[in-house]
Design a protein around this motif. Structure first.
Motif, PDB file in Angstrom:
ATOM      1  N   ARG A  48       0.835  -1.201   0.000  1.00  0.00           N
ATOM      2  CA  ARG A  48       0.000   0.000   0.000  1.00  0.00           C
ATOM      3  C   ARG A  48       0.872   1.254   0.000  1.00  0.00           C
ATOM      4  O   ARG A  48       0.594   2.204  -0.731  1.00  0.00           O
ATOM      5  CB  ARG A  48      -0.930  -0.032   1.223  1.00  0.00           C
ATOM      6  N   LYS A  49       1.944   1.265   0.778  1.00  0.00           N
ATOM      7  CA  LYS A  49       2.855   2.411   0.805  1.00  0.00           C
ATOM      8  C   LYS A  49       3.508   2.616  -0.561  1.00  0.00           C
ATOM      9  O   LYS A  49       3.637   3.748  -1.033  1.00  0.00           O
ATOM     10  CB  LYS A  49       3.936   2.224   1.875  1.00  0.00           C
ATOM     11  N   LEU A  50       3.912   1.530  -1.192  1.00  0.00           N
ATOM     12  CA  LEU A  50       4.540   1.618  -2.506  1.00  0.00           C
ATOM     13  C   LEU A  50       3.547   2.139  -3.549  1.00  0.00           C
ATOM     14  O   LEU A  50       3.880   2.979  -4.383  1.00  0.00           O
ATOM     15  CB  LEU A  50       5.082   0.254  -2.920  1.00  0.00           C
ATOM     16  N   ILE A  51       2.312   1.663  -3.485  1.00  0.00           N
ATOM     17  CA  ILE A  51       1.276   2.131  -4.416  1.00  0.00           C
ATOM     18  C   ILE A  51       1.015   3.620  -4.214  1.00  0.00           C
ATOM     19  O   ILE A  51       0.924   4.379  -5.177  1.00  0.00           O
ATOM     20  CB  ILE A  51      -0.025   1.308  -4.244  1.00  0.00           C
ATOM     21  N   ASP A  52       0.902   4.049  -2.955  1.00  0.00           N
ATOM     22  CA  ASP A  52       0.673   5.464  -2.668  1.00  0.00           C
ATOM     23  C   ASP A  52       1.811   6.327  -3.194  1.00  0.00           C
ATOM     24  O   ASP A  52       1.580   7.387  -3.775  1.00  0.00           O
ATOM     25  CB  ASP A  52       0.491   5.692  -1.164  1.00  0.00           C
ATOM     26  N   LYS A  56       1.578   9.230  -6.158  1.00  0.00           N
ATOM     27  CA  LYS A  56       2.027  10.612  -5.969  1.00  0.00           C
ATOM     28  C   LYS A  56       2.954  11.037  -7.089  1.00  0.00           C
ATOM     29  O   LYS A  56       2.861  12.147  -7.611  1.00  0.00           O
ATOM     30  CB  LYS A  56       2.739  10.767  -4.621  1.00  0.00           C
ATOM     31  N   VAL A  57       3.858  10.158  -7.481  1.00  0.00           N
ATOM     32  CA  VAL A  57       4.790  10.460  -8.570  1.00  0.00           C
ATOM     33  C   VAL A  57       4.018  10.588  -9.883  1.00  0.00           C
ATOM     34  O   VAL A  57       4.289  11.469 -10.696  1.00  0.00           O
ATOM     35  CB  VAL A  57       5.886   9.378  -8.669  1.00  0.00           C
ATOM     36  N   ALA A  58       3.022   9.740 -10.098  1.00  0.00           N
ATOM     37  CA  ALA A  58       2.229   9.777 -11.326  1.00  0.00           C
ATOM     38  C   ALA A  58       1.406  11.061 -11.417  1.00  0.00           C
ATOM     39  O   ALA A  58       1.104  11.528 -12.521  1.00  0.00           O
ATOM     40  CB  ALA A  58       1.322   8.559 -11.395  1.00  0.00           C
TER      41      ALA A  58
END
Length: 67
Positions: A48-52, A56-58
């Motif tokens: 979940r942290k990696l997806i978030d 944000k970068v996207a």
């Protein structure tokens, strides 16, 4: 009276000695391994942290990282 006091002191000493010997033989707690469900929960939190972070970068295509 003095004899009763001596007996009381001796009984207290013996009880204290027995408690000390018991506490040395036992561990205060047993360390448990992580269960499978806990391991899954940890992995899902990391995902979940990696997806978030990726989202944000996207959201900011001109920048490569967000500080």
């Amino acid at each position: 009276m003095a004899n009763q006091l001596e007996n009381l002191v001796e009984s207290i000493k013996s009880k204290v000695r027995s408690l000390k010997s018991k506490s040395k033989s036992k561990k205060p707690y047993v360390k448990m391994d992580k269960s499978a469900s806990i391991k899954v929960e940890i992995r899902s939190r990391q995902a979940r942290k990696l997806i978030d972070k990726t989202l944000k970068v996207a959201d900011h295509p001109g920048k490569r990282t967000i500080s």
